[in-house]
Design a protein around this motif. Structure first.
Motif, mmCIF file in Angstrom:
data_model
loop_
_atom_site.group_PDB
_atom_site.id
_atom_site.type_symbol
_atom_site.label_atom_id
_atom_site.label_comp_id
_atom_site.label_asym_id
_atom_site.label_seq_id
_atom_site.Cartn_x
_atom_site.Cartn_y
_atom_site.Cartn_z
ATOM 1 N N ASP A 170 -8.725 -49.028 3.697
ATOM 2 C CA ASP A 170 -7.797 -48.312 2.823
ATOM 3 C C ASP A 170 -6.828 -49.283 2.151
ATOM 4 O OD1 ASP A 170 -8.362 -45.358 3.447
ATOM 5 O OD2 ASP A 170 -8.217 -46.284 5.426
ATOM 6 N N ALA A 171 -6.555 -50.387 2.811
ATOM 7 C CA ALA A 171 -5.678 -51.396 2.237
ATOM 8 C C ALA A 171 -6.228 -52.760 2.612
ATOM 9 C CB ALA A 171 -4.261 -51.236 2.777
ATOM 10 N N ALA A 172 -6.485 -53.585 1.607
ATOM 11 C CA ALA A 172 -7.022 -54.924 1.872
ATOM 12 C C ALA A 172 -6.036 -55.945 1.324
ATOM 13 C CB ALA A 172 -8.380 -55.090 1.201
ATOM 14 N N THR A 173 -5.759 -56.953 2.121
ATOM 15 C CA THR A 173 -4.781 -57.955 1.721
ATOM 16 C C THR A 173 -5.353 -59.342 1.892
ATOM 17 O OG1 THR A 173 -3.054 -56.507 2.522
ATOM 18 C CG2 THR A 173 -2.452 -58.800 2.174
ATOM 19 N N ASP A 174 -5.120 -60.180 0.892
ATOM 20 C CA ASP A 174 -5.504 -61.582 0.998
ATOM 21 C C ASP A 174 -4.235 -62.379 1.265
ATOM 22 O OD1 ASP A 174 -6.281 -64.167 0.739
ATOM 23 O OD2 ASP A 174 -7.237 -63.939 -1.229
ATOM 24 N N ALA A 175 -4.159 -62.986 2.452
ATOM 25 C CA ALA A 175 -2.947 -63.731 2.813
ATOM 26 C C ALA A 175 -2.916 -65.125 2.199
ATOM 27 C CB ALA A 175 -2.808 -63.817 4.331
ATOM 28 N N GLY A 176 -3.968 -65.532 1.501
ATOM 29 C CA GLY A 176 -3.878 -66.719 0.651
ATOM 30 C C GLY A 176 -4.364 -68.032 1.236
ATOM 31 N N PHE A 177 -4.778 -68.056 2.503
ATOM 32 C CA PHE A 177 -5.218 -69.318 3.105
ATOM 33 C C PHE A 177 -6.650 -69.623 2.683
ATOM 34 C CE2 PHE A 177 -7.360 -71.575 6.606
ATOM 35 C CZ PHE A 177 -6.597 -72.734 6.634
ATOM 36 N N ARG A 178 -6.886 -70.864 2.253
ATOM 37 C CA ARG A 178 -8.240 -71.288 1.874
ATOM 38 C C ARG A 178 -8.650 -72.458 2.755
ATOM 39 N NH1 ARG A 178 -7.845 -67.155 0.402
ATOM 40 N NH2 ARG A 178 -7.827 -66.248 -1.671
ATOM 41 N N PRO A 179 -9.643 -72.244 3.623
ATOM 42 C CA PRO A 179 -10.028 -73.326 4.539
ATOM 43 C C PRO A 179 -10.583 -74.513 3.773
ATOM 44 C CG PRO A 179 -11.580 -71.503 4.648
ATOM 45 C CD PRO A 179 -10.449 -71.046 3.784
ATOM 46 N N GLY A 180 -10.256 -75.689 4.257
ATOM 47 C CA GLY A 180 -10.862 -76.906 3.719
ATOM 48 C C GLY A 180 -10.274 -77.385 2.413
ATOM 49 N N SER A 181 -9.565 -76.525 1.655
ATOM 50 C CA SER A 181 -9.083 -76.973 0.353
ATOM 51 C C SER A 181 -7.927 -77.945 0.550
ATOM 52 C CB SER A 181 -8.658 -75.782 -0.513
ATOM 53 O OG SER A 181 -7.649 -75.056 0.115
ATOM 54 N N ALA A 182 -7.853 -78.903 -0.347
ATOM 55 C CA ALA A 182 -6.867 -79.973 -0.185
ATOM 56 C C ALA A 182 -5.533 -79.539 -0.761
ATOM 57 C CB ALA A 182 -7.370 -81.215 -0.905
ATOM 58 N N ALA A 183 -4.477 -79.799 -0.028
ATOM 59 C CA ALA A 183 -3.134 -79.542 -0.543
ATOM 60 C C ALA A 183 -2.732 -80.706 -1.430
ATOM 61 C CB ALA A 183 -2.169 -79.391 0.623
#
Lengths: 597, 187
Positions: free
Chosen positions: A343-356
């Motif tokens: 009913d509610a889907a949220t993307d908390a924004g973490f992307r594994p492996g991507s470089a900061a």
């Protein structure tokens, strides 16, 4: 004048609070600084937008308040009021006389109970899986509910209570529960059948504190990390396993109870309610938790507001494991996504492996047995990009978060303003959260925060080994007023501090602000209190209507149940002890133990 | 922006407050009507929910009514009312905390009611601020309270209020910059 100083001055001038002596310097700076001029224009736009209110939008509550509430109650309350005050005073007196001071007391600690905090922290690496079945009884439900907890280190957990479920696996979690409905008087009626509600989160950071996996159900580290668990340590057998027990409060067990509530929709408990906890003797996994209704005078008012009615001493929540296996293989299928759409889907924004954009530092040395876990980057709208690394061993965990794009104002990492400056040797100065479970460093061009389920001293050692040199925060940051007790004692002669017998609380976060000194003490779970002292000879007028008179250190004082605040005047200074999680008897015990700095 | 001081919340005749404290319901009704808009607007910003703000505003005035006999006229009456509204609002937030924790952690859009797009945006930006910054800014910006009064209402020292208001403004610069059609600083 720096841009930081100028913007603070712009803010003060907008409110008529700028010292006239500073006006010329500000105007000179603004004349040559387009960025600060834009800031000033922005302040004006925010003000104009916030002050815009359509006429007639505010509801008229006067009639409702007077006719529905006050007139109806007026005869009853007139008859009851004198009795009510007398009863409250009698109850307070009785409680103080017969109180047991959990976590603050001056009773000698039972050796086994005093060992529990260290045992809990040490047990984490040895817990790889748990599969436990339990029953959950609540005084507000007719019968028990059966439940099951399955855990696989480090971040997979499936919790089922009756029809409700919470499943988390690495960077995603799902919650399938009845949707709460709160009827307002005369306005909303809840449907006869509760709606189901599936919420999903993807892109969870490793060991995220927001979309959290309730690891205290596995080993209650947050509940015990700082605690000298008190009295009543004993042993018994639960579900065929040897168990050790301790008496604590519901506030201390809050991380466990709130974790359970993620799937169980638990009834409310009062922070000062006594709780009995039994942990597996070998692995420190919770096997039984029993919460009883306390007898505090303010609890009745709290219960009325929370919509529950309890008899003091009665069991209100009982969690009891009926069978448990630790470190046996578990079926990965239990962590599969529940059926049906969210009913509610949220993307908390973490992307594994991507470089900061900036390298995330690694500790020079890790606690023995720790291995790399998830790493990547997270970006939030309007926020800086943050690199994240994590390490783990069994249920134990450690994260390092770093960013080169922190705009300041307060320390990176949401530690709150109540931090303790810590000397990290060659790594400069760090700022530890009051509970010792996170340490932030404000480095040159890089802001870092280290967090984890380690003991506070181990966490500091990790922070000191990152290769980052921490600097003191700028004067305009929220933490700049942070001080030591010695500095505070100079600023406020006659300063009182808790005595050495204050057990189970971390070091004080001290702040000096003009004539006010605040000391904040964090304890295990959600226990904690603030001691605020100000060099004025009176306390402000009562604001809650529920204040009772109490004797504090031989002087007349008052206590507000709603605010959890004890006020008194001593030595020409107003003193207050405030806590949302310690009851009046415990606050009085803290007050009695205060001594000159 | 020039130096200004705009108290936007009126103080009542002490005689009216004393009459209300003595049980004169007509006087108390006038007290409620004098402050109900301010209280509701403050709570709407604090709670991000107009309906909840209405319920908590009712609770606020019940607490005011019960506390009136003990209001000692040592503080401004308006400050005392805001203090009670804030405490009632924080109680409501604590009640909601557990069930809303997950949603709030991931930026649920603030309920702002049927309003225009631009206003919805500033309300959403405001709702995104941490509670301590939001309440300080609203008391200063919307009601024009002096910092000393805000300090009384929120129970924080003067310097803390100064810094909270400033930090709230810094955080809202992204919104202000977007309004202006240009990026402003780092937020």
């Amino acid at each position: 004048m720096t841009c930081d100083d100028a913007r603070l001055a712009v803010s003060l001038r907008a409110d008529g609070e700028l010292d006239p002596a500073g006006v010329d310097a500000l105007d000179d700076h603004l004349g040559g600084c387009p960025d600060c001029r834009r800031f000033e224009a922005g302040v004006g736009r925010v003000r104009a937008a916030l002050r815009f209110e359509p006429i007639g939008e505010a509801p008229d509550v006067a009639s409702t308040v007077i006719w529905r509430h006050i007139r109806r109650d007026i005869d009853v309350s007139a008859a009851k009021s004198s009795w009510g005050v007398a009863a409250a005073v009698a109850l307070v007196a009785g409680l103080v006389a017969g109180a047991t001071f959990v976590g603050v007391g001056r009773e000698p600690q039972a050796p086994a109970a005093a060992d529990i905090p260290a045992l809990v922290v040490a047990a984490q690496p040895g817990v790889e899986t748990v599969d436990a079945r339990f029953t959950l009884r609540e005084s507000t439900r007719p019968g028990p509910r059966d439940g099951r907890l399955v855990y696989a280190a480090p971040e997979a957990l499936a919790l089922t209570v009756g029809d409700d479920r919470l499943v988390a696996d690495g960077d995603r979690s799902w919650q399938d529960a009845a949707r709460p409905c709160s009827p307002a008087p005369g306005r909303v009626r809840c449907p006869a059948e509760e709606r189901r509600w599936v919420r999903s989160v993807t892109g969870r950071e490793p060991f995220s504190g927001t979309a959290a996996v309730p690891l205290d159900l596995v080993v209650p580290v947050d509940s015990f990390s700082l605690a000298a668990a008190t009295g009543g340590a004993a042993s018994r057998t639960i579900a065929g396993r040897p168990a050790v027990g301790a008496e604590v409060t519901a506030a201390q067990m809050a991380p466990f109870l709130e974790g359970l509530a993620e799937a169980a929709g638990l009834r409310p408990v009062h922070p000062a309610d006594p709780a009995e906890v039994w942990l597996d003797a070998d692995h420190l996994v919770p096997l039984a938790v029993t919460v009883r209704a306390g007898g505090d005078a303010g609890r009745a008012a709290w219960a009325a507001a929370a919509g529950v009615s309890d008899t003091p001493g009665a069991v209100i929540v009982e969690f009891a494991v009926t069978s448990a296996q630790v470190n046996e293989p578990v079926d990965p299928a239990v962590f599969a996504r529940p059926g049906g759409p969210a009913d509610a889907a949220t993307d908390a924004g973490f992307r594994p492996g991507s470089a900061a954009p900036a390298p995330t530092p690694s500790p020079g040395a890790l606690p023995a047995g720790f291995r790399p876990h998830r790493a990547g980057a997270v970006a939030t709208p309007g926020g800086p990009e943050v690199g994240v690394r994590s390490w783990t061993d069994g249920r134990a965990w450690l994260t390092v978060r770093a960013t080169a794009g922190w705009s300041g104002g307060r320390l990176f990492g949401d530690l709150g303003p109540d931090v303790v400056p810590v000397d990290l040797g060659n790594a400069g100065v760090g700022y530890a959260r009051a509970d010792g479970r996170a340490v932030a460093l404000h480095g040159d061009g890089l802001d870092v925060v280290v967090a984890g389920s380690l003991a506070p001293t181990d966490l500091r050692a990790v922070a000191a080994g990152l290769g980052v040199v921490g600097r003191g925060v700028p004067a305009t940051w929220a933490e700049a007023a942070t001080a030591t007790i010695t500095e505070a004692a100079r600023a406020l002669p006659g300063l009182l501090v808790p005595g050495e017998d204050l057990a189970g609380f971390g070091a004080a976060a001290v702040r000096i602000d003009g004539d006010t000194v605040s000391q904040v003490y964090a304890g295990p779970g959600e226990r904690g209190f603030a001691l605020v002292q100000r060099s004025v000879g009176h306390v402000p007028p009562p604001a809650d209507g529920d204040e009772v008179g109490v004797a504090v250190r031989g002087a007349p004082g008052r206590y507000s149940y709603q605010r959890g605040q004890l006020d008194w005047v001593e030595g020409g200074a107003a003193r207050s002890l405030r806590s949302p999680t310690l009851g009046l008897p415990e606050l009085l015990a803290v007050a009695e133990g205060l001594e000159p700095a | 922006m020039t130096q200004e001081r705009e108290p936007r919340v009126e103080e009542l005749d002490p005689a009216l407050i004393r009459a209300a404290a003595a049980g004169d319901l007509a006087a108390f009704e006038r007290v409620v009507r004098a402050y109900q808009q301010h209280v509701w607007r403050f709570l709407r910003r604090l709670l991000g929910d107009p309906a909840a703000a209405e319920d908590v505003a009712q609770e606020t005035f019940l607490r005011v009514y019960r506390g009136l006999p003990r209001f000692a006229h040592q503080a401004k009456f308006s400050t005392w009312v805001f203090q009670i509204a804030r405490n009632a609002g924080l109680d409501e937030l604590r009640r909601r905390r557990r069930r809303d924790r997950l949603a709030a952690a991931v930026r649920a859009p603030a309920a702002v009611g049927p309003v225009g797009e631009a206003r919805a945006e500033i309300e959403a930006a405001l709702a995104d601020l941490p509670l301590d910054l939001r309440e300080a800014l609203v008391l200063v910006e919307v009601f024009g309270l002096p910092y000393a009064d805000v300090s009384e209402v929120v129970g924080a020292p003067l310097g803390t209020v100064k810094s909270r208001v400033f930090r709230a403004r810094e955080r809202l610069q992204a919104w202000a910059g977007a309004e202006d059609g240009e990026a402003v600083g780092d937020v």
